[in-house]
Design a protein around this motif. Structure first.
Motif, mmCIF file in Angstrom:
data_model
loop_
_atom_site.group_PDB
_atom_site.id
_atom_site.type_symbol
_atom_site.label_atom_id
_atom_site.label_comp_id
_atom_site.label_asym_id
_atom_site.label_seq_id
_atom_site.Cartn_x
_atom_site.Cartn_y
_atom_site.Cartn_z
ATOM 1 N N TRP A 180 -8.426 -6.891 37.808
ATOM 2 C CA TRP A 180 -8.958 -7.530 37.103
ATOM 3 C C TRP A 180 -9.695 -7.148 36.279
ATOM 4 O O TRP A 180 -9.808 -8.168 34.660
ATOM 5 C CB TRP A 180 -10.588 -7.700 38.123
ATOM 6 N N HIS A 181 -10.394 -6.582 35.666
ATOM 7 C CA HIS A 181 -10.350 -5.758 33.889
ATOM 8 C C HIS A 181 -9.190 -6.183 32.547
ATOM 9 O O HIS A 181 -9.376 -6.578 31.809
ATOM 10 C CB HIS A 181 -11.137 -4.086 33.855
ATOM 11 N N GLY A 184 -9.188 -9.266 32.120
ATOM 12 C CA GLY A 184 -10.505 -9.623 31.286
ATOM 13 C C GLY A 184 -11.552 -10.432 32.192
ATOM 14 O O GLY A 184 -12.284 -11.436 31.760
ATOM 15 N N THR A 186 -13.999 -10.105 34.132
ATOM 16 C CA THR A 186 -14.790 -9.261 33.948
ATOM 17 C C THR A 186 -16.430 -9.667 34.457
ATOM 18 O O THR A 186 -16.962 -8.681 35.137
ATOM 19 C CB THR A 186 -15.623 -9.099 32.833
ATOM 20 N N ARG A 189 -16.597 -9.592 40.783
ATOM 21 C CA ARG A 189 -16.904 -8.319 41.743
ATOM 22 C C ARG A 189 -17.157 -8.819 42.862
ATOM 23 O O ARG A 189 -17.644 -9.882 43.022
ATOM 24 C CB ARG A 189 -18.486 -7.027 41.336
ATOM 25 N N ASP A 201 -12.952 -16.893 35.244
ATOM 26 C CA ASP A 201 -11.693 -15.373 35.498
ATOM 27 C C ASP A 201 -11.027 -15.967 36.808
ATOM 28 O O ASP A 201 -9.711 -15.488 36.522
ATOM 29 C CB ASP A 201 -12.577 -14.624 36.956
#
Length: 294
Positions: A180-181, A184, A186, A189, A201
């Motif tokens: 995920w990071h 991008g 962000t 979660r 996302d």
């Protein structure tokens, strides 16, 4: 079954707010519009994609987006959806950027790419029994078995234990740091016992899967290996987690559901507000079926 709204008379422009929310997703595709690279293998029995419009053509993109919008508005007006290609989003609902409940997509958004990263690092071999890695499992059961022949919580739990055992980290941390990071994502979660992610996302993730460029974090080789029949003559046919579907697509999930087709360079996602029934099929058809030439 065809919904009455499946035949939109005119294509409307994609919603401005939704397009703005995912516009920067194209940056993570790392030049995905460039020619070249391996395309995921498809299956012969899936409908031939000849004549399918390239969404890089703005007119074609508006036509497909309008067709999808009509289908969704006629069946589930509050459903969240988006579709696009390697360059970004071409149509979507207008959303406020808040995180959506996508708990049903944990296997494809977290588990499958994490397993792929372990395979790419030679930390895991698909055909090696889980017991060889010190993970309790039925004799002879491999990662390949669990991804291609099994489904549901039991198989996913076994794969989660395997990934966490090999790395010493929980799946949530693995997915965040490895997948995920770097993409991008962000806003993605685990929270309140489920996976949450904004539509932007989800677009970033799917753009990456249909990009012809081989780049981190989900390798082109893993995508290609996953999007081909791995079950031989057994039914139902499956790839690695993904299921072959009509119009050259591969899908995962029911509600929510995602579709990708690297060969068509197209992706789509649908988050209905109630069990989708025939909407799932009509949405897929509207997003991926051949578009008649003018």
């Amino acid at each position: 079954m065809t919904l009455q709204s499946d035949h939109a008379d005119a294509a409307e422009p994609a919603d401005t707010a939704a397009r703005a929310a995912v516009a920067d997703a194209a940056k993570t595709a790392d030049g995905a519009e460039r020619a070249g690279g391996d395309h995921a293998a498809d299956v012969g029995r899936v409908a031939d994609a000849a004549g399918v419009a390239d969404l890089a053509d703005p007119v074609a993109a508006l036509c497909v987006a309008g067709r999808v919008r009509g289908v969704v508005q006629g069946a589930d007006p509050d459903a969240v959806w988006a579709l696009g290609g390697p360059g970004g989003v071409h149509g979507a609902t207008a959303v406020d950027g808040s995180a959506l409940d996508v708990g049903g997509l944990v296997p494809v958004l977290a588990l499958w790419p994490v397993i792929g990263s372990l395979v790419a690092e030679n930390e895991l071999r698909l055909h090696t029994p889980l017991a060889a890695y010190g993970v309790e499992a039925e004799a002879g059961i491999t990662t390949h078995h669990l991804l291609s022949h099994s489904t549901g919580p039991v198989a996913h739990a076994a794969l989660t234990r395997l990934a966490e055992h090999l790395t010493g980290s929980p799946l949530a941390e693995l997915a965040a740091t490895r997948i995920w990071h770097p993409l991008g994502m962000t806003g993605t979660r685990f929270a309140d016992g489920t996976l949450r992610a904004p539509l932007a996302d989800l677009g970033r993730f799917l753009i990456h899967l249909v990009s012809p460029v081989d780049h981190h974090p989900v390798s082109r080789a893993w995508i290609t290996e996953s999007l081909r029949i791995r079950t031989g003559e057994l039914t139902p046919a499956r790839g690695l987690l993904w299921h072959p579907s009509r119009h050259g697509t591969w899908s995962y999930g029911e509600a929510p559901a995602v579709w990708v087709s690297p060969r068509l360079r197209r992706w789509a996602i649908l988050l209905p507000t109630h069990p989708p029934g025939p909407l799932r099929q009509t949405f897929r058809d509207a997003a991926f079926a051949p578009t008649p030439s003018p």
